[in-house]
Every structure is written in structure tokens, then in C-alpha cells.
Design an enzyme around this catalytic site. Sequence first.
Site, mmCIF file in Angstrom:
data_model
loop_
_atom_site.group_PDB
_atom_site.id
_atom_site.type_symbol
_atom_site.label_atom_id
_atom_site.label_comp_id
_atom_site.label_asym_id
_atom_site.label_seq_id
_atom_site.Cartn_x
_atom_site.Cartn_y
_atom_site.Cartn_z
ATOM 1 N NE ARG A 1 -1.188 0.202 4.868
ATOM 2 C CZ ARG A 1 -0.376 -0.426 5.712
ATOM 3 N NH1 ARG A 1 0.252 -1.510 5.356
ATOM 4 N NH2 ARG A 1 -0.183 0.060 6.916
ATOM 5 C CG ASN B 1 -4.448 4.360 12.251
ATOM 6 O OD1 ASN B 1 -4.864 4.079 13.361
ATOM 7 N ND2 ASN B 1 -4.292 3.456 11.291
ATOM 8 C CG HIS C 1 -8.410 7.754 6.096
ATOM 9 N ND1 HIS C 1 -7.239 8.479 6.083
ATOM 10 C CD2 HIS C 1 -8.042 6.471 6.360
ATOM 11 C CE1 HIS C 1 -6.214 7.682 6.317
ATOM 12 N NE2 HIS C 1 -6.670 6.455 6.497
ATOM 13 C CD GLN D 1 -7.688 2.123 7.993
ATOM 14 O OE1 GLN D 1 -7.557 1.030 7.462
ATOM 15 N NE2 GLN D 1 -6.677 2.762 8.545
ATOM 16 C CG PHE E 1 9.006 -2.435 29.941
ATOM 17 C CD1 PHE E 1 9.418 -3.479 30.756
ATOM 18 C CD2 PHE E 1 8.010 -1.589 30.401
ATOM 19 C CE1 PHE E 1 8.844 -3.674 32.012
ATOM 20 C CE2 PHE E 1 7.439 -1.774 31.649
ATOM 21 C CZ PHE E 1 7.857 -2.822 32.455
#
Lengths: 330, 330
Positions: A23, A152, A165, A167, A307
Site C-alpha cells: 500500500r 490513525n 479518514h 477505518q 518493555f
Amino acid sequence: MSDIRKDPIVGRWVIVAENRAARPQDFEHAERKANGRDCPFCEGHEHHTPREIVAVREPNSMANRTGWRVRVVPNMFPALESDGELGRQSDGLYDMMHGVGAHEVIIESPRHISSTSELSEAELTEVLCIYRDRLIELKKDHRLAYGMLFKNVGPGAGASLEHIHSQLIATPIVPINVWEEMTGSLEFYNYRGKCIYCDIIRREIESKKRIVFETSEFVALCPFASRFAFETWILPKTHCSRYEKIDSAAASELSGVLKGVIESLEKILEGPAYNYIIHTAPFDTDEVGHYHWHIEIMPRINKAAGFEWGTGFYINPVPPEAAAGALRGT
Amino acid sequence: MSDIRKDPIVGRWVIVAENRAARPQDFEHAERKANGRDCPFCEGHEHHTPREIVAVREPNSMANRTGWRVRVVPNMFPALESDGELGRQSDGLYDMMHGVGAHEVIIESPRHISSTSELSEAELTEVLCIYRDRLIELKKDHRLAYGMLFKNVGPGAGASLEHIHSQLIATPIVPINVWEEMTGSLEFYNYRGKCIYCDIIRREIESKKRIVFETSEFVALCPFASRFAFETWILPKTHCSRYEKIDSAAASELSGVLKGVIESLEKILEGPAYNYIIHTAPFDTDEVGHYHWHIEIMPRINKAAGFEWGTGFYINPVPPEAAAGALRGT
């Protein structure tokens, strides 16, 4: 087609999706950022995406043409695909199934903007209503168990395209993190006879120290055990398990709270990368007393390292009381 | 002092450590990278770190001076601190305790290098033995429940300093991810009467398709449900629950395998950021039939985004069979 594999030790699921490697990465191409040239999500570029599933459009405008305000399309590089059967299979220790599901992109504006703070409340309300409508629609597919809505923003939060956008990935398995919330809250409910989220809301409103905003129907707060600096949750004050029951009036009120929180985060953190995720009950769950839908907003300023991956312990350098105080002050 | 807080819904623990916000970020200062100028971990700069806990030194060299090969120091910005009592407390819904524990840095070379592939096998063997020695030592502190050894290489993997080092965080709680491995493997053991890791090793060696390397005592493989592209695990072939039982001969053999895997990853992925984590049994666990220590190596080329945070589902664009084939081919 991708496949879905189960880790035989801890029961974690992984989608192995070879097509995702191909992508596009906006952020490797700085020139694109300036003006949206070549951006597949901009108005006028509708032919650069797969055909739309649904859109909010001007009267008389045509599908896959200009004239839309919110547009839902299949992801061009889907993690899961809608055709076919699950084909669950076991091979000794290992369980797997075909990567059946849905992977949709909600393009939230025809304009080349990137953050929720750049939408008007009216525009964001339409997006929040589309989220609801897509969940209602996907729930009808009995192969699917859960619909995860998430966003995101910025490369640090895993975004590969800049244009605003979110998702929706619908999976044939209830994701383990959702399962942990469902079982954790059910355990509390069985023991104490009440919803733990309702209890948290009541307690936090009393103490005020981790509250960011409050409206008549919603509260935004920094949770007691925030994993990330400035992590903020938005919860409806009235108990409800499922996001898809939201009505237009509540969506409008929520849009003001969500936009307000993100504006405050951006002011304090100077435009951080961030994710938000809608946590709602699995598709086969009716309204239940123990689970309470909510939105988790996570600025990505402290990076999860070895961690955190190894332990599931998080290190957060900003106490949520200080974060809430700073966010309230904006 | 930091505090450790428990999420009341899912039982996840978070360390709220305000001092961590102040730590230096090498990667924001490109000029430092070139030559290690100002690097607190380089030989000759011993006074820039807290006083050493232990070191592998030339005969007659003095503590906190030059002449060392591996040096263990307290983290300057510890997530947890060694003084004080746990002071467990509850406040209604919320559980917390003081941030008591240990946070040590293992400086793996006096030279300003950054990756495990740049150590000789003899140097890496000394590091692997120091890991063991620190676990044995910290286990004596009855306030502590677990010792997590991990390494972050590169800013994409959460490293804040470039000079080759790993970290040990000892926590007063068994981390949830370790707990999930312990209970998942115990469930299998109770049901099938054998160690699931031993079963995986046997099966993978038979099928060969996910094997990267094999020596007489160790195997490196890409796990069936790899979360990350090119994720690789190294396991001892002989069943053993606790890393700290490793002897020098085995540490020497392991150093060759670990260095070999990282060299292959770096060749194929062009020097990726990566983490590795040693998974071993909790301090209060004796040798048990169901748990098997191992090292998980995770190149950080695909970024965890909103979907992964929200669901605990991972999307991996490279099938582990293809990854193992490529790693074998180097």
C-alpha cells in the site's frame, strides 16, 4: 486472500495479509502533503478508489462522482475480504481460517485536511452517524463477530495516507482486547451488581481531577491507569452497550466533545499523531448491564518499546491528573 | 517516585513515571550519532552514568573507570526505583502501589556501536551471562516478582540512546503478557501432558518451513502466528523454564544464534529498528513442565496502529514461511 492465525500459546489472533505490504505511503512523499495532488481521497479523484459502498451526497449527485460530504469505500489493500467462507481449519497445534471480513475506509471530507479538529461539528456529526450506519449494516452478516472503528492520524500513529479518514475492520472473531473488556466488566457486574464504567463516570465527576469536559450527555476524562500520556476517553453518561444505538442529537453533542478534546490535545501537544478507537459490544451482544461503549483517544507521543511489547505493562510519563488539568486549561 | 496503577476493567498495569519525560533523546541530536561525543555510555565517560552495579572488567581496573567490557548501571531515569516499600493501596475502584522495582541498563560494549551484530560472539556471550547473573541477583529481593530483559535498537523501536545497551526492569507484579503465556501453556500442559513450546519445536523442525537456523542446542524460527514481519524466536531445544539456568557453554552457542539472526534481519531489511525480549518464568516459579524460556526478536518495520491497539489483533504483511525462507537464504 489473507489468513487469520491463532497463536497456540496465548490465543492472540494475527491477520497475515500479504497485499498490505504494497500500500502507498504518503509520508514518504513529502510533495503530496502540500496540496493533495494525487490524493485518492480528494473530491474529483473518486475513480482512484474502489466503488463507494455508501456516501452522504448532495441531492442529485451521482455515486462515485463529486458532490459528496462523507464517502465510504472498500480499502484498496484490505486486511480482510468480504467474499468467501471462513473455512476454519486446524493443523495439529495450529488454528486458522480464511481472512474473511470487511475493511472499509470512511473518507470524512472532500477537502484535503487531516485532523478531526479541521471538520465542523456538523461535518463530524455526519461522520459519527455513518459509523453507526455501517455497524448496523455489517452486523447483518452472520460470518462477522465484531466491528472495530478506528482512526490513525499522522505517520507516528500508523497512518499511511494523510487525507482525513477512519477505518472499519469487521472481524469473524471477537478481538482479544474487546473480550478482556467484556469479561472484566462482567466479572465486576456479577460481583457488585453494577456497570464498572458507570461507576467510574460517577466517581470521576465527583472528584473532578481527571475530568476534561462534561456536557449533558457525555464526559471526557483521562483514565486513572492511562497507558499513554494525555490518553482521553469519552463516555456517554447514560448506560448503553452499543455505539450503533446513538441518535442524531447525541451524535451532534458527541461531535462537539470529540472535536473539543482533539483541539485541546493539538494545542498542548503541538499537533501530535493520534489514534481514536470506538469500543462497542460484539455483534452478537444485545444491550447488557455490564458493558458501556466509549471512545479512547490516544496521542502517540511516548512510543511503546520492548518493555511494553514484552510485558503489557505501559510506562506513561504524564500523570492523568496533570494531563486532564492541562486539557481543561485550554 | 513513580506509581503503579491497575486498570480496573481489564487488569492492565501502568507505571506512571514523571521523571521519564526528561530523559535525553539521542535521535533528536544527529551530530551525536556520528562519533559518540557526549555519549554517557562510551568508555571514558563512566562519570556520566550512576555508579555501576557490576561490570566485566580487565584485571586490576577500577569500578567506574575505564577497562570494562560490559557494565551494568542503574537507569538515570528509572521507571521503577529500588528503595522503599510497595505500599499497596486501594481507593474505591482503583488499586495502586509505589513504583518499587529495579531499572538497570546493561551497556554491552565500551565502543560506540549500536547493534548486536557489531559485537563479537565472545562479547555477546559475556552480555548473555550478565543477563543471567542480574536475574539471579534480583530474584533475591522478595518485593520483586519478575525480571524483564529487553533491548530497543533504533528510534523506531523506542530507543532513546544509540550506544549498544539493553535494559532490565524488575517489577513487583508479574506482567500480564507473561501471565498469559504462563496460563496458556499450563492449560495445554494440563490437557495434553506436555510442554506446548517443546511441541512447537518438534513440529517446526519436522516441517522445516518456518525454521531459520538450528544448532545442537537452539532453534530459531518464525512463529506460525507472527505479529510482526520477520518476527523470529530463539528457543532452547531442551526443556527449561528459566533463562537464568543457562551455563557459559550454552550462552556461547546462543550468542552465535542471536548474532546470526540479527545479521540476517539486517541484511534483508537494511538495518531495521528492532526489539528483543527474553521471556522467562516469574521469580517465584521453580522449574516447571509447562513453561519454556525463549527470546522474541521483533523487527519494527510495520507499525502498530489504531487497529492493533484497539483489538490486540495484529496485521502482518509477510507470512512467516516467506520470512523464514528469506532469512535462511542469507
